[in-house]
Write a protein that holds these residues in place. Structure first.
Motif: not given
Length: 308
Positions: A63-66, A72-74, A106-109, A208-212
């Motif tokens: 997941e990235t900032t854009g 950048e990686l988050i 990105v925060i909402r997603l 779920a738009h998270r890495v796992v």
């Protein structure tokens, strides 16, 4: 004169775009990696089919900032699956320290707030430390390949860091499987090959738009793709090297590859190698009665895969 000049510029741009797509569609460009010609390497004695329990594939997502190369990686995560795409270990993930995470979309997603990645309070760690742990996680599980959906985007952020690690830890990154490209090749009637569209079409768990969550959904799609190829090629479980070979073919040549694979398996036996299938040509031999017949299958060539 101006019309001819404008047409020439348009054709020149089209040629440049086609060349760049041909060069970078399957591999992510990195100047340091191009200097090390042995990084991608070659695969020798690669099997066409494998025993699922003996193969490990790392399904990776970030997941990235854009959505640009300057993002950048988050968060980074991985799920280890076997040769059939079945999960065999607990998912691994970690937040990455980042001070430029302010995009509200990105925060909402993702649900990852700036407070979660600005301080180590929520488990965020430096980028180098997280990538090093990812490399060790894949190496300790003896992964033969990595997989992801639209993997080229993820590799843009990960490949430049692989130069820092020993070659044995980065060996599995030589074999990169992209479920998006594979879905385009294997399911040509599926127009939309985004991860959410594929999961809805296959009635799988939605990401779920998270890495796992994305890694788990990608692993389920990979499982369906391997099952489809194995059934059409007449084998128990297609190897990761076979899947990598398929994603480099065109849509029109997939059907002929299946027919060639069935004939090669019947001729060479279950231990046939991928090179034998790709270069297979029917070699009839005459019997005593003068009728053409295919000779008996050769002995098994169950050699372990060797990367060099």
């Amino acid at each position: 004169f101006f019309a001819v000049g404008s047409a020439c510029r348009s054709y020149f741009r089209l040629i440049v775009l086609c060349v760049m797509k041909a060069l970078f569609f399957h591999r992510t460009w990195s100047p340091n990696l191009l200097k090390r010609r042995s990084f991608y390497g070659t695969v020798v004695s690669t099997p066409f089919q494998v025993e699922p329990s003996l193969v490990r594939i790392a399904v990776v997502d970030v997941e990235t900032t854009g959505l640009t190369h300057r993002s950048e990686l988050i968060e980074i995560g991985a799920v280890i699956v076997d040769g059939q795409g079945v999960q065999v270990s607990k998912p691994w993930s970690s937040l990455v320290l980042c001070n430029s995470h302010r995009d509200k979309s990105v925060i909402r997603l993702t649900g990852i707030t700036p407070q979660m990645v600005n301080t180590p309070q929520y488990g965020a760690r430096p980028q180098g430390e997280v990538i090093a742990e990812l490399m060790q996680h894949c190496f300790s599980n003896k992964c033969s390949a990595v997989c992801g959906h639209n993997l080229s985007f993820d590799l843009n952020f990960l490949l430049p860091h692989l130069e820092k690690f020993p070659e044995e830890q980065t060996r599995c990154w030589r074999l990169a499987l992209d479920t998006r490209i594979l879905a385009h090749r294997i399911w040509p009637l599926q127009k939309n090959c985004e991860l959410i569209a594929l999961c809805r079409h296959l009635r799988l768990q939605l990401p779920a738009h998270r890495v796992v969550g994305d890694c788990t959904s990608t692993a389920l799609v990979l499982q369906r793709l391997i099952s489809e190829v194995s059934a059409n090629a007449g084998v128990t479980c297609a190897s990761p090297w076979t899947m990598y070979h398929l994603q480099r073919l065109t849509r029109g040549s997939i059907a002929s590859f299946y027919e060639k694979a069935k004939e090669a398996v019947a001729y060479h036996g279950p231990g046939v190698g991928l090179k034998d299938v790709a270069n297979f040509k029917a070699r009839p031999s005459k019997t005593r009665s003068g009728v053409d017949a295919v000779s008996a299958p050769k002995s098994l060539k169950g050699l372990p895969p060797v990367l060099c």
